[in-house]
Scaffold this motif. Sequence first.
Motif, PDB file in Angstrom:
ATOM      1  N   GLU A 368       0.835  -1.203   0.000  1.00  0.00           N
ATOM      2  CA  GLU A 368       0.000   0.000   0.000  1.00  0.00           C
ATOM      3  C   GLU A 368       0.868   1.252   0.000  1.00  0.00           C
ATOM      4  O   GLU A 368       0.639   2.193  -0.774  1.00  0.00           O
ATOM      5  CB  GLU A 368      -0.905   0.013   1.232  1.00  0.00           C
ATOM      6  N   SER A 369       1.868   1.266   0.859  1.00  0.00           N
ATOM      7  CA  SER A 369       2.749   2.430   0.976  1.00  0.00           C
ATOM      8  C   SER A 369       3.471   2.697  -0.346  1.00  0.00           C
ATOM      9  O   SER A 369       3.564   3.842  -0.800  1.00  0.00           O
ATOM     10  CB  SER A 369       3.765   2.193   2.094  1.00  0.00           C
ATOM     11  N   ASN A 370       3.954   1.633  -0.970  1.00  0.00           N
ATOM     12  CA  ASN A 370       4.650   1.785  -2.252  1.00  0.00           C
ATOM     13  C   ASN A 370       3.696   2.197  -3.373  1.00  0.00           C
ATOM     14  O   ASN A 370       4.060   2.982  -4.258  1.00  0.00           O
ATOM     15  CB  ASN A 370       5.347   0.479  -2.632  1.00  0.00           C
ATOM     16  N   SER A 371       2.474   1.671  -3.347  1.00  0.00           N
ATOM     17  CA  SER A 371       1.480   2.025  -4.368  1.00  0.00           C
ATOM     18  C   SER A 371       1.189   3.508  -4.347  1.00  0.00           C
ATOM     19  O   SER A 371       1.042   4.144  -5.393  1.00  0.00           O
ATOM     20  CB  SER A 371       0.176   1.246  -4.143  1.00  0.00           C
ATOM     21  N   ALA A 372       1.099   4.058  -3.141  1.00  0.00           N
ATOM     22  CA  ALA A 372       0.777   5.479  -2.984  1.00  0.00           C
ATOM     23  C   ALA A 372       1.875   6.377  -3.550  1.00  0.00           C
ATOM     24  O   ALA A 372       1.633   7.556  -3.839  1.00  0.00           O
ATOM     25  CB  ALA A 372       0.540   5.797  -1.515  1.00  0.00           C
ATOM     26  N   LYS A 373       3.097   5.818  -3.712  1.00  0.00           N
ATOM     27  CA  LYS A 373       4.225   6.603  -4.236  1.00  0.00           C
ATOM     28  C   LYS A 373       4.465   6.357  -5.726  1.00  0.00           C
ATOM     29  O   LYS A 373       5.376   6.948  -6.305  1.00  0.00           O
ATOM     30  CB  LYS A 373       5.499   6.246  -3.464  1.00  0.00           C
ATOM     31  N   THR A 374       3.672   5.484  -6.342  1.00  0.00           N
ATOM     32  CA  THR A 374       3.924   5.089  -7.726  1.00  0.00           C
ATOM     33  C   THR A 374       3.650   6.216  -8.715  1.00  0.00           C
ATOM     34  O   THR A 374       4.433   6.475  -9.624  1.00  0.00           O
ATOM     35  CB  THR A 374       3.075   3.858  -8.102  1.00  0.00           C
ATOM     36  N   LEU A 375       2.525   6.916  -8.522  1.00  0.00           N
ATOM     37  CA  LEU A 375       2.148   7.992  -9.439  1.00  0.00           C
ATOM     38  C   LEU A 375       2.606   9.336  -8.906  1.00  0.00           C
ATOM     39  O   LEU A 375       2.648   9.547  -7.696  1.00  0.00           O
ATOM     40  CB  LEU A 375       0.621   8.050  -9.603  1.00  0.00           C
ATOM     41  N   PRO A 376       2.916  10.273  -9.813  1.00  0.00           N
ATOM     42  CA  PRO A 376       3.122  11.648  -9.338  1.00  0.00           C
ATOM     43  C   PRO A 376       1.797  12.173  -8.789  1.00  0.00           C
ATOM     44  O   PRO A 376       0.726  11.778  -9.250  1.00  0.00           O
ATOM     45  CB  PRO A 376       3.544  12.404 -10.606  1.00  0.00           C
ATOM     46  N   SER A 377       1.844  13.057  -7.811  1.00  0.00           N
ATOM     47  CA  SER A 377       0.606  13.524  -7.166  1.00  0.00           C
ATOM     48  C   SER A 377      -0.302  14.255  -8.146  1.00  0.00           C
ATOM     49  O   SER A 377      -1.517  14.289  -7.982  1.00  0.00           O
ATOM     50  CB  SER A 377       0.945  14.444  -5.985  1.00  0.00           C
ATOM     51  N   ASN A 378       0.285  14.840  -9.186  1.00  0.00           N
ATOM     52  CA  ASN A 378      -0.495  15.568 -10.186  1.00  0.00           C
ATOM     53  C   ASN A 378      -0.351  14.886 -11.550  1.00  0.00           C
ATOM     54  O   ASN A 378       0.082  15.497 -12.517  1.00  0.00           O
ATOM     55  CB  ASN A 378      -0.021  17.023 -10.266  1.00  0.00           C
ATOM     56  N   SER A 379      -0.696  13.624 -11.616  1.00  0.00           N
ATOM     57  CA  SER A 379      -0.427  12.827 -12.817  1.00  0.00           C
ATOM     58  C   SER A 379      -1.117  13.371 -14.063  1.00  0.00           C
ATOM     59  O   SER A 379      -0.605  13.260 -15.176  1.00  0.00           O
ATOM     60  CB  SER A 379      -0.846  11.371 -12.593  1.00  0.00           C
ATOM     61  N   LEU A 380      -2.299  13.982 -13.894  1.00  0.00           N
ATOM     62  CA  LEU A 380      -3.001  14.530 -15.057  1.00  0.00           C
ATOM     63  C   LEU A 380      -2.239  15.722 -15.628  1.00  0.00           C
ATOM     64  O   LEU A 380      -2.109  15.860 -16.850  1.00  0.00           O
ATOM     65  CB  LEU A 380      -4.428  14.936 -14.680  1.00  0.00           C
ATOM     66  N   ASP A 381      -1.706  16.584 -14.758  1.00  0.00           N
ATOM     67  CA  ASP A 381      -0.890  17.714 -15.225  1.00  0.00           C
ATOM     68  C   ASP A 381       0.350  17.220 -15.957  1.00  0.00           C
ATOM     69  O   ASP A 381       0.748  17.797 -16.978  1.00  0.00           O
ATOM     70  CB  ASP A 381      -0.465  18.590 -14.041  1.00  0.00           C
ATOM     71  N   VAL A 382       0.962  16.159 -15.435  1.00  0.00           N
ATOM     72  CA  VAL A 382       2.156  15.593 -16.078  1.00  0.00           C
ATOM     73  C   VAL A 382       1.806  15.094 -17.479  1.00  0.00           C
ATOM     74  O   VAL A 382       2.534  15.363 -18.454  1.00  0.00           O
ATOM     75  CB  VAL A 382       2.732  14.439 -15.225  1.00  0.00           C
ATOM     76  N   MET A 383       0.686  14.387 -17.611  1.00  0.00           N
ATOM     77  CA  MET A 383       0.261  13.878 -18.911  1.00  0.00           C
ATOM     78  C   MET A 383      -0.009  15.017 -19.887  1.00  0.00           C
ATOM     79  O   MET A 383       0.460  15.002 -21.037  1.00  0.00           O
ATOM     80  CB  MET A 383      -0.997  13.022 -18.755  1.00  0.00           C
ATOM     81  N   VAL A 384      -0.752  16.022 -19.430  1.00  0.00           N
ATOM     82  CA  VAL A 384      -1.116  17.135 -20.315  1.00  0.00           C
ATOM     83  C   VAL A 384       0.107  17.959 -20.702  1.00  0.00           C
ATOM     84  O   VAL A 384       0.245  18.393 -21.852  1.00  0.00           O
ATOM     85  CB  VAL A 384      -2.201  18.012 -19.644  1.00  0.00           C
TER      86      VAL A 384
END
Length: 396
Positions: A368-384
């Motif tokens: 769980e702890s590692n999963s929470a760190k997998t994505l950047p907190s603002n993943s949609l901004d990163v994609m866009v």
Amino acid sequence: MKICYISNLYPPNVLGGAEIIVEKMALELVKHGHESIIITTSPDNEKHVINRDNTKIYQINTTKLYPVYKQTEASGLKKPFWHLFDLWNNSTLKEIKKIVTEEKVDLIHINNFKGLSLSCFKAGKDLNIPVIFESHDFSLICPRANLIRGNNTLCQQRNTICNQYVKIQRKLLNNNVDLLISPSNFMINKFKENKFFNNTKTVKIPLGIDYESEKSEKNYNTLNITYIGSLGKHKGVHTLIKAFKTIKNDSIRLHIIGKGYEEEEFKQMAKPDARIIFHGFVDNKNIRKFYDMSNIIVIPSICYDNSPLVIYESFSTGTPVIGSNIGGIPELIEENVNGFLFEPGNSESLKEKLLKVINDKELLKKLESNSAKTLPSNSLDVMVDKLISEYSKLLN
């Protein structure tokens, strides 16, 4: 800049994750100071122009027989004839060129195109406008779009009819794409294996989700195992039910969310196990609570899933994923870090992975702890931001 997003479906007409992603891209582009228009199919064979959320949506009349959003209900001879008629549609081409010209579009970003025909790719070339194709499925190399045979086994070699269909599509697509985008390297490589896009620039851009990553509080008295997706055998739901039923533990629950062809068959298969709960379809606005309450999300696909949005959404809540070792899924799941991989279609292999987390709460908490760190907190901004960067490169 002004971007035209072409997608065969667009909310509220939804069959999968692709159209949800398209809406997110279009709306975020506006927030970043640009303009978006949408060209999609009409749900009632009438042309509509809708202004919503600072975007203009054109719903145009396209392929006959049945609308795209009813493709899961179609049967018999209608399906092959629908695909035949959908190969090329001059009326669609003219309508798209008219809209794009009047709107003074800078760039065309095509997503799922079935129902709009391959003619939509030619509009950009005819008007000297760059064309991006973002692939969400295997429509170019498989009439069923998922490389699965009718008996729910992987298609390793096309039959003669499918092979001819793909050759025609390859010829019609020609060199009408300036950039191929995919959230997985697997899909890019699969296209190249089939002689598509060998001379086209390609880039992998992972998906983004429209809420910030935030680890949810979990309960461990009862472990909740959840499947979210369409209810079809190609998604491996039967493998999950079979594996779960053999685990003798009263403190676990299996939640199945979605709808599809084999829903009733799966419900019969689940009987008489009261630990298995079917929730039906849950819309995107209400799905977050199921991620929050889940201890594990399972993606048991036997098909080549590209880059399941469910995995991204799961990680955003700190929920680990057990997934099939197939398609683009292994590009997201790191074994024993944010989840586990198992052999596709093998219920014993899946059962073994489930038991690891059921019997070891400390391991589950680590995942769980590692999963929470997998994505950047603002993943949609990163994609866009990555999309806008690619747009700028093409326009410059």
